[in-house]
Design a protein around this motif. Structure first.
Motif, PDB file in Angstrom:
ATOM      1  N   GLU A  28      20.365   6.289  20.347  1.00 39.65           N
ATOM      2  CA  GLU A  28      21.649   6.180  21.055  1.00 39.65           C
ATOM      3  C   GLU A  28      22.832   6.282  20.087  1.00 39.65           C
ATOM      4  O   GLU A  28      23.903   6.788  20.433  1.00 39.65           O
ATOM      5  CB  GLU A  28      21.718   4.852  21.820  1.00 39.65           C
ATOM      6  CG  GLU A  28      20.706   4.805  22.944  1.00 39.65           C
ATOM      7  CD  GLU A  28      20.691   3.464  23.659  1.00 39.65           C
ATOM      8  OE1 GLU A  28      21.568   2.619  23.405  1.00 39.65           O
ATOM      9  OE2 GLU A  28      19.776   3.266  24.472  1.00 39.65           O
ATOM     10  N   PHE A  29      22.593   5.816  18.895  1.00 38.69           N
ATOM     11  CA  PHE A  29      23.593   5.939  17.825  1.00 38.69           C
ATOM     12  C   PHE A  29      23.889   7.432  17.600  1.00 38.69           C
ATOM     13  O   PHE A  29      25.045   7.858  17.533  1.00 38.69           O
ATOM     14  CB  PHE A  29      22.994   5.265  16.587  1.00 38.69           C
ATOM     15  CG  PHE A  29      23.663   5.510  15.275  1.00 38.69           C
ATOM     16  CD1 PHE A  29      24.945   5.046  15.029  1.00 38.69           C
ATOM     17  CD2 PHE A  29      22.980   6.160  14.252  1.00 38.69           C
ATOM     18  CE1 PHE A  29      25.540   5.246  13.786  1.00 38.69           C
ATOM     19  CE2 PHE A  29      23.562   6.352  13.020  1.00 38.69           C
ATOM     20  CZ  PHE A  29      24.851   5.901  12.783  1.00 38.69           C
ATOM     21  N   VAL A  30      22.838   8.228  17.574  1.00 40.23           N
ATOM     22  CA  VAL A  30      23.010   9.672  17.387  1.00 40.23           C
ATOM     23  C   VAL A  30      23.709  10.278  18.610  1.00 40.23           C
ATOM     24  O   VAL A  30      24.611  11.106  18.469  1.00 40.23           O
ATOM     25  CB  VAL A  30      21.635  10.353  17.127  1.00 40.23           C
ATOM     26  CG1 VAL A  30      21.800  11.871  16.987  1.00 40.23           C
ATOM     27  CG2 VAL A  30      20.965   9.770  15.895  1.00 40.23           C
ATOM     28  N   GLN A  31      23.326   9.815  19.821  1.00 38.85           N
ATOM     29  CA  GLN A  31      23.991  10.315  21.036  1.00 38.85           C
ATOM     30  C   GLN A  31      25.487  10.014  21.005  1.00 38.85           C
ATOM     31  O   GLN A  31      26.306  10.838  21.402  1.00 38.85           O
ATOM     32  CB  GLN A  31      23.381   9.664  22.288  1.00 38.85           C
ATOM     33  CG  GLN A  31      21.987  10.191  22.628  1.00 38.85           C
ATOM     34  CD  GLN A  31      21.382   9.429  23.813  1.00 38.85           C
ATOM     35  OE1 GLN A  31      21.521   8.207  23.924  1.00 38.85           O
ATOM     36  NE2 GLN A  31      20.727  10.149  24.694  1.00 38.85           N
ATOM     37  N   ARG A  32      25.820   8.860  20.507  1.00 42.38           N
ATOM     38  CA  ARG A  32      27.249   8.500  20.453  1.00 42.38           C
ATOM     39  C   ARG A  32      27.988   9.351  19.422  1.00 42.38           C
ATOM     40  O   ARG A  32      29.116   9.777  19.645  1.00 42.38           O
ATOM     41  CB  ARG A  32      27.434   7.004  20.210  1.00 42.38           C
ATOM     42  CG  ARG A  32      27.358   6.225  21.523  1.00 42.38           C
ATOM     43  CD  ARG A  32      27.808   4.801  21.451  1.00 42.38           C
ATOM     44  NE  ARG A  32      26.956   4.046  20.545  1.00 42.38           N
ATOM     45  CZ  ARG A  32      27.257   3.765  19.313  1.00 42.38           C
ATOM     46  NH1 ARG A  32      28.424   4.113  18.816  1.00 42.38           N
ATOM     47  NH2 ARG A  32      26.407   3.106  18.554  1.00 42.38           N
ATOM     48  N   ILE A  33      27.324   9.617  18.316  1.00 43.77           N
ATOM     49  CA  ILE A  33      27.955  10.500  17.317  1.00 43.77           C
ATOM     50  C   ILE A  33      28.205  11.869  17.956  1.00 43.77           C
ATOM     51  O   ILE A  33      29.220  12.511  17.713  1.00 43.77           O
ATOM     52  CB  ILE A  33      27.046  10.641  16.063  1.00 43.77           C
ATOM     53  CG1 ILE A  33      26.946   9.305  15.336  1.00 43.77           C
ATOM     54  CG2 ILE A  33      27.581  11.723  15.123  1.00 43.77           C
ATOM     55  CD1 ILE A  33      25.932   9.267  14.211  1.00 43.77           C
ATOM     56  N   SER A  34      27.280  12.264  18.829  1.00 45.23           N
ATOM     57  CA  SER A  34      27.405  13.574  19.480  1.00 45.23           C
ATOM     58  C   SER A  34      28.384  13.565  20.652  1.00 45.23           C
ATOM     59  O   SER A  34      28.518  14.574  21.345  1.00 45.23           O
ATOM     60  CB  SER A  34      26.032  14.046  19.962  1.00 45.23           C
ATOM     61  OG  SER A  34      25.091  13.948  18.924  1.00 45.23           O
ATOM     62  N   GLY A  35      28.990  12.434  20.942  1.00 43.37           N
ATOM     63  CA  GLY A  35      30.082  12.439  21.914  1.00 43.37           C
ATOM     64  C   GLY A  35      29.907  11.563  23.139  1.00 43.37           C
ATOM     65  O   GLY A  35      30.847  11.386  23.907  1.00 43.37           O
ATOM     66  N   MET A  36      28.714  11.027  23.377  1.00 46.41           N
ATOM     67  CA  MET A  36      28.550  10.162  24.559  1.00 46.41           C
ATOM     68  C   MET A  36      29.123   8.779  24.283  1.00 46.41           C
ATOM     69  O   MET A  36      29.051   8.301  23.159  1.00 46.41           O
ATOM     70  CB  MET A  36      27.064  10.023  24.915  1.00 46.41           C
ATOM     71  CG  MET A  36      26.536  11.161  25.777  1.00 46.41           C
ATOM     72  SD  MET A  36      24.768  10.980  26.006  1.00 46.41           S
ATOM     73  CE  MET A  36      24.715   9.990  27.495  1.00 46.41           C
TER      74      MET A  36
END
Ligand code: NIG
Ligand code: FE
Length: 422
Positions: free
Chosen positions: A96-104
């Motif tokens: 989810e950390f990666v998803q947030r970096i990607s904009g979510m």
């Protein structure tokens, strides 16, 4: 127990600077009193069994007796008191950390069944024994980083079985832990999928089925609820707090993390112990807090990790409030329980002075767990939970050197943690 504690009945530390030296009845520190951090330079401190026996300046140092340490000018602090954590969880959530970096956003991830619901799924698949072991290891790490008292929440169970499993893990941790643990029942953390169309049904389960069991088995000290848009309403928070109070459990609630909805006023009306987060807080809420005894607890690791804005710590302190700091250690928004980092963030991002931040993370943290009579300061008769720093030029260096391992040696219940295993 993973930690090896050297077996000592007497400990004498010489040539030190003692930080946070207080009289016994010092209560929570509000407003400008947060700026005062009493220190005793060129000092010694003596612990007997698990308590602080005495301290003074080197001209009155008692003869060597028991285990003697020369601090060589380093500082002795009371251990951190971390009043808000979610230490029991099944797995980290770095995807989810990666998803947030990607904009979510955090809310978007949560709405898609990630976030707290993701943690609940993983927790369901883990046995009580595995969960206990993982949490125990994390607890040991936190103790090694200088935490000497801690609160732990449930909230990743989200079912009768899951919540009780978490609370039983916390109860077992209490039994083996060398530091005190307070447990909070956070059944109302997110709405479980099974109750998507039946909010009242879930509240009913929490209040009418679980709370009586929790009270009977003494599985919690406090109740908590995530009062936030997309999670739980103010009315539900009020209902949960009232139910908790009926069983003698005061509330420590998550509120005002993303929105200001009235959670603070409801907490005040229900004699809550603390309101935690407060990234978004308005003047009326600050005013209401000044007329109450509810403790505003700030968790700067969460906005740091979420790249969100920080609570207005200066405004809260300037209003005369007893601002408190805690880690919010959890796999979603703060995968770190390091209180030294929390103190650094408070100074760097919220303009708290080092003295204020240290007070907020020690004595005020203890008060936010109702442990201030035994923890949170260097006071004769209090528990000897302390840490010795690395050599540093001044107290301000602790938040300034924010990546350094400032906490060097740890003392728990008057026992020095074995260096070999730290
Ligand atoms: O304090 N805000 C709600 N609860 C936690 C986050 C929980 C999670 O994402 O797993 C918090 O930030
Ligand atoms: Fe939290």
């Amino acid at each position: 127990m993973f930690l090896y504690l050297c077996n000592m009945t007497e400990l004498l530390i010489k040539n030190t600077t003692l930080v946070q030296v207080r009289e016994h009845n010092t209560s929570i520190l509000k407003g400008e009193l947060l700026r005062e951090l009493p220190i005793l330079e060129n000092a010694w401190i003596r612990c007997q069994d698990d308590r602080i026996l005495d301290f003074g300046t080197m001209d009155s140092c008692p003869p060597d007796h028991g285990h003697v340490m020369d601090a060589k000018g380093r500082f002795v602090f009371p251990s951190w008191c971390d009043s808000h954590t979610h230490l029991v969880f099944a797995a980290y959530r770095e995807q989810e950390f990666v998803q947030r970096i990607s904009g979510m956003s955090y809310a978007e991830i949560a709405a898609k069944g990630g976030g707290i619901l993701n943690s609940a799924r993983r927790l369901r698949a883990m046995s009580e024994a595995e969960l206990f072991q993982a949490a125990h290891q994390r607890l040991d790490q936190l103790i090694k980083s200088g935490t000497g008292a801690i609160e732990i929440k449930s909230g990743y169970g989200l079912s009768a079985e899951g919540e009780l499993k978490m609370l039983r893990v916390i109860k077992k941790l209490k039994k083996v832990s060398p530091i005190p643990i307070k447990a909070s029942f956070l059944g109302a953390h997110a709405l479980p999928k099974a109750f998507k169309e039946n909010r009242e049904g879930y509240m009913n389960l929490l209040i009418n089925e679980l709370l009586p069991i929790i009270a009977k088995e003494e599985l919690a000290d406090y109740v908590d609820i995530f009062c936030e848009k997309g999670f739980y309403s103010v009315a539900e928070a009020a209902e949960m707090m009232a139910a908790g109070n009926k069983y003698g459990l005061r509330a420590k609630i998550h509120t005002n993390q993303f929105n200001s909805m009235g959670g603070i006023q409801a907490a005040i009306a229900h004699n809550a112990l603390s309101v935690d987060h407060l990234e978004v807080v308005n003047e009326a809420e600050i005013l209401a807090l000044t007329n109450s005894n509810v403790i505003p607890t700030l968790l700067p690791s969460a906005p740091f990790f979420l790249q969100d804005h920080y609570p207005p710590a200066r405004q809260l302190i300037d209003a005369g409030l007893p601002v408190t700091l805690a880690s919010d250690f959890n796999p979603g928004t703060s995968p770190s329980g390091k209180m030294a980092f929390v103190v650094a963030l408070a100074c760097i991002k919220m303009k708290m002075l080092p003295n204020e931040a240290i007070n907020a993370a020690t004595l005020n943290g203890a008060a936010a767990m109702e442990l201030e009579n035994d923890y949170g300061s260097i006071t004769k008769g209090k528990k000897a939970n302390l840490f010795i720093t690395q050599p540093m030029p001044s107290i301000a260096y602790l938040p300034y050197g924010f990546t350094e391992e400032i906490v060097d040696q740890v003392i728990v219940n008057g026992q020095l943690l074995s260096k070999a295993l730290v």
